[in-house]
Scaffold this motif. Structure first.
Motif, PDB file in Angstrom:
ATOM      1  N   GLU A  59       0.822  -1.210   0.000  1.00 29.45           N
ATOM      2  CA  GLU A  59       0.000   0.000   0.000  1.00 29.45           C
ATOM      3  C   GLU A  59       0.860   1.267   0.000  1.00 29.45           C
ATOM      4  O   GLU A  59       1.997   1.246   0.435  1.00 29.45           O
ATOM      5  N   VAL A  60       0.270   2.370  -0.454  1.00 30.59           N
ATOM      6  CA  VAL A  60       0.941   3.673  -0.350  1.00 30.59           C
ATOM      7  C   VAL A  60       0.590   4.299   1.006  1.00 30.59           C
ATOM      8  O   VAL A  60      -0.268   3.795   1.739  1.00 30.59           O
ATOM      9  N   LEU A  61       1.280   5.396   1.296  1.00 30.96           N
ATOM     10  CA  LEU A  61       1.143   6.009   2.626  1.00 30.96           C
ATOM     11  C   LEU A  61      -0.301   6.409   2.973  1.00 30.96           C
ATOM     12  O   LEU A  61      -0.766   6.175   4.085  1.00 30.96           O
ATOM     13  N   GLU A  62      -1.004   6.980   1.981  1.00 34.69           N
ATOM     14  CA  GLU A  62      -2.388   7.421   2.268  1.00 34.69           C
ATOM     15  C   GLU A  62      -3.254   6.227   2.696  1.00 34.69           C
ATOM     16  O   GLU A  62      -4.122   6.362   3.560  1.00 34.69           O
ATOM     17  N   ASP A  63      -3.008   5.087   2.046  1.00 39.03           N
ATOM     18  CA  ASP A  63      -3.778   3.889   2.405  1.00 39.03           C
ATOM     19  C   ASP A  63      -3.466   3.459   3.839  1.00 39.03           C
ATOM     20  O   ASP A  63      -4.351   3.054   4.586  1.00 39.03           O
ATOM     21  N   ARG A  64      -2.209   3.529   4.194  1.00 36.07           N
ATOM     22  CA  ARG A  64      -1.822   3.139   5.554  1.00 36.07           C
ATOM     23  C   ARG A  64      -2.451   4.103   6.560  1.00 36.07           C
ATOM     24  O   ARG A  64      -2.994   3.694   7.575  1.00 36.07           O
ATOM     25  N   LYS A  65      -2.395   5.408   6.212  1.00 36.13           N
ATOM     26  CA  LYS A  65      -2.942   6.422   7.133  1.00 36.13           C
ATOM     27  C   LYS A  65      -4.436   6.242   7.323  1.00 36.13           C
ATOM     28  O   LYS A  65      -4.975   6.488   8.399  1.00 36.13           O
ATOM     29  N   SER A  66      -5.115   5.847   6.244  1.00 35.46           N
ATOM     30  CA  SER A  66      -6.566   5.682   6.366  1.00 35.46           C
ATOM     31  C   SER A  66      -6.949   4.242   6.734  1.00 35.46           C
ATOM     32  O   SER A  66      -8.108   3.850   6.607  1.00 35.46           O
ATOM     33  N   GLU A  67      -5.941   3.481   7.146  1.00 39.96           N
ATOM     34  CA  GLU A  67      -6.133   2.082   7.587  1.00 39.96           C
ATOM     35  C   GLU A  67      -6.792   1.220   6.514  1.00 39.96           C
ATOM     36  O   GLU A  67      -7.588   0.337   6.799  1.00 39.96           O
ATOM     37  N   ASN A  68      -6.409   1.517   5.280  1.00 33.45           N
ATOM     38  CA  ASN A  68      -6.977   0.786   4.157  1.00 33.45           C
ATOM     39  C   ASN A  68      -5.983  -0.244   3.605  1.00 33.45           C
ATOM     40  O   ASN A  68      -6.219  -0.839   2.556  1.00 33.45           O
ATOM     41  N   GLN A  69      -4.870  -0.435   4.315  1.00 33.80           N
ATOM     42  CA  GLN A  69      -3.795  -1.268   3.765  1.00 33.80           C
ATOM     43  C   GLN A  69      -4.205  -2.722   3.507  1.00 33.80           C
ATOM     44  O   GLN A  69      -3.769  -3.330   2.529  1.00 33.80           O
ATOM     45  N   PHE A  70      -5.061  -3.250   4.345  1.00 35.33           N
ATOM     46  CA  PHE A  70      -5.442  -4.663   4.160  1.00 35.33           C
ATOM     47  C   PHE A  70      -6.305  -4.837   2.909  1.00 35.33           C
ATOM     48  O   PHE A  70      -6.138  -5.795   2.168  1.00 35.33           O
ATOM     49  N   ASN A  71      -7.209  -3.870   2.689  1.00 34.98           N
ATOM     50  CA  ASN A  71      -8.038  -3.945   1.470  1.00 34.98           C
ATOM     51  C   ASN A  71      -7.184  -3.844   0.218  1.00 34.98           C
ATOM     52  O   ASN A  71      -7.413  -4.556  -0.764  1.00 34.98           O
ATOM     53  N   ILE A  72      -6.222  -2.938   0.250  1.00 33.08           N
ATOM     54  CA  ILE A  72      -5.367  -2.741  -0.929  1.00 33.08           C
ATOM     55  C   ILE A  72      -4.574  -4.013  -1.220  1.00 33.08           C
ATOM     56  O   ILE A  72      -4.541  -4.510  -2.349  1.00 33.08           O
ATOM     57  N   VAL A  73      -3.940  -4.540  -0.198  1.00 34.79           N
ATOM     58  CA  VAL A  73      -3.129  -5.742  -0.379  1.00 34.79           C
ATOM     59  C   VAL A  73      -3.996  -6.910  -0.870  1.00 34.79           C
ATOM     60  O   VAL A  73      -3.624  -7.636  -1.794  1.00 34.79           O
ATOM     61  N   GLU A  74      -5.150  -7.045  -0.279  1.00 36.44           N
ATOM     62  CA  GLU A  74      -6.041  -8.135  -0.698  1.00 36.44           C
ATOM     63  C   GLU A  74      -6.424  -7.975  -2.177  1.00 36.44           C
ATOM     64  O   GLU A  74      -6.396  -8.944  -2.940  1.00 36.44           O
ATOM     65  N   SER A  75      -6.737  -6.749  -2.587  1.00 37.47           N
ATOM     66  CA  SER A  75      -7.162  -6.595  -3.980  1.00 37.47           C
ATOM     67  C   SER A  75      -5.984  -6.787  -4.937  1.00 37.47           C
ATOM     68  O   SER A  75      -6.138  -7.347  -6.021  1.00 37.47           O
ATOM     69  N   GLN A  76      -4.786  -6.367  -4.551  1.00 33.98           N
ATOM     70  CA  GLN A  76      -3.622  -6.588  -5.427  1.00 33.98           C
ATOM     71  C   GLN A  76      -3.353  -8.089  -5.602  1.00 33.98           C
ATOM     72  O   GLN A  76      -3.036  -8.548  -6.698  1.00 33.98           O
ATOM     73  N   LEU A  77      -3.489  -8.826  -4.516  1.00 37.09           N
ATOM     74  CA  LEU A  77      -3.271 -10.280  -4.602  1.00 37.09           C
ATOM     75  C   LEU A  77      -4.361 -10.958  -5.426  1.00 37.09           C
ATOM     76  O   LEU A  77      -4.074 -11.792  -6.290  1.00 37.09           O
ATOM     77  N   LYS A  78      -5.584 -10.569  -5.154  1.00 32.85           N
ATOM     78  CA  LYS A  78      -6.714 -11.165  -5.887  1.00 32.85           C
ATOM     79  C   LYS A  78      -6.563 -10.924  -7.375  1.00 32.85           C
ATOM     80  O   LYS A  78      -6.668 -11.842  -8.185  1.00 32.85           O
ATOM     81  N   ASN A  79      -6.328  -9.656  -7.726  1.00 35.61           N
ATOM     82  CA  ASN A  79      -6.287  -9.296  -9.143  1.00 35.61           C
ATOM     83  C   ASN A  79      -5.063  -9.858  -9.865  1.00 35.61           C
ATOM     84  O   ASN A  79      -5.112 -10.139 -11.058  1.00 35.61           O
ATOM     85  N   GLY A  80      -3.970  -9.975  -9.150  1.00 38.68           N
ATOM     86  CA  GLY A  80      -2.735 -10.420  -9.814  1.00 38.68           C
ATOM     87  C   GLY A  80      -2.533 -11.920  -9.803  1.00 38.68           C
ATOM     88  O   GLY A  80      -1.912 -12.477 -10.719  1.00 38.68           O
ATOM     89  N   LEU A  81      -3.049 -12.579  -8.755  1.00 36.25           N
ATOM     90  CA  LEU A  81      -2.652 -13.982  -8.556  1.00 36.25           C
ATOM     91  C   LEU A  81      -3.782 -14.978  -8.311  1.00 36.25           C
ATOM     92  O   LEU A  81      -3.583 -16.184  -8.480  1.00 36.25           O
ATOM     93  N   PHE A  82      -4.937 -14.496  -7.892  1.00 35.50           N
ATOM     94  CA  PHE A  82      -5.952 -15.459  -7.440  1.00 35.50           C
ATOM     95  C   PHE A  82      -6.704 -16.159  -8.575  1.00 35.50           C
ATOM     96  O   PHE A  82      -7.579 -16.982  -8.328  1.00 35.50           O
ATOM     97  N   HIS A  83      -6.330 -15.849  -9.812  1.00 31.67           N
ATOM     98  CA  HIS A  83      -6.881 -16.622 -10.928  1.00 31.67           C
ATOM     99  C   HIS A  83      -6.068 -17.907 -11.125  1.00 31.67           C
ATOM    100  O   HIS A  83      -6.438 -18.756 -11.914  1.00 31.67           O
TER     101      HIS A  83
END
Ligand code: PGA
Length: 252
Positions: free
Chosen positions: A131-155
């Protein structure tokens, strides 16, 4: 048991001469190290790959590319394919580094194609996300990481995960001197294992190596690497110096 890995991402540093010198130093300094459960990987620029691949051939050091194109060949000026990497003895590729995402507009969709192309060529992938800093600050880091993994690898099918190494790299910690705390790294790595286990199974989640990246250096590596779910590091700046890099390899 999953492997511990220290991977040096040289980024756009070191010409051919400097690359050959650096890898020679690393090999020399690791000579008497048994490296039992630890893999050591270096990722030079494209122009040095062939020579570095030759130098590491009969050693315990492995070589990776920093990027590749998703298409086999054709009118893609300036690009290099998986087949071309294989032809110079490279079997590992870093995909999805935040600098590729940010400066070269690599989207999750493109990365998913690159992942497929690499796997089709039996390459191993170090897949980066974070995640980028804004995501960490807004406590959105888990959503970001989950979506990056899903979109890149979960197929991927379950069997493909044998060739996947993950690298969690919070963007705010890359090249900034700032690191995630060992607790922050552990928290995210455990979360990553949990979502992989939910999507696939526990075995895959337990077997995949998850590296941490972002300003890892000899002074902080031991503490970060000692965390249960942290299996090593993807190292930028500190990988450009043989003494530092070898110290990191010895940090487990
Ligand atoms: P850094 O880079 O160690 O210089 O922060 C890490 C990376 O970009 O992989």
């Amino acid at each position: 048991m999953r492997k511990q890995i220290v991977a040096g991402n040289w980024k756009m540093n070191n010409d051919l001469k400097a690359s050959k010198f650096l890898v020679k130093q690393i090999i020399k300094k690791l000579k008497n190290n048994s490296l039992k459960n630890t893999r050591v990987i270096v990722a030079p620029t494209f122009v040095s790959l062939e020579k570095v691949a030759k130098k590491v051939k009969k050693t315990k050091v492995e070589v990776a590319a920093q990027n590749m194109h998703q298409v086999k060949k054709g009118a893609f000026t300036g690009e290099i394919s998986a087949e071309m990497l294989k032809s110079v003895g490279v079997n590992i590729v870093i995909l999805g580094h935040s600098e590729r995402r940010e400066y070269f507009c690599e989207t999750d969709a493109i990365l998913a194609q690159k992942v497929d192309a690499a796997l089709k060529n039996n390459m191993e992938i170090i897949f980066c996300f974070g995640e980028v800093l804004e995501d960490r600050k807004s406590e959105n880091q888990f959503n970001i990481v989950e979506s990056q993994l899903k979109n890149g690898l979960f197929h991927l099918e379950a069997s493909a995960w044998e060739n996947i190494i993950l690298a969690y790299e919070p963007v705010w910690a890359i090249g900034t001197g700032e690191t995630a705390s060992p607790e922050q790294a552990q928290e995210m790595h455990a979360f990553i294992r949990k979502i992989i286990s939910n999507k696939y199974n526990r075995e895959i989640a337990e077997n995949v190596s998850i590296l941490y990246g972002g300003s890892v250096k000899p002074a902080n590596a031991k503490e970060i690497f000692s965390k249960e779910d942290v299996d090593g590091g993807l190292i930028g700046a500190a990988a450009l110096d043989a003494d530092n890099f070898v110290a990191l390899v010895k940090s487990f």
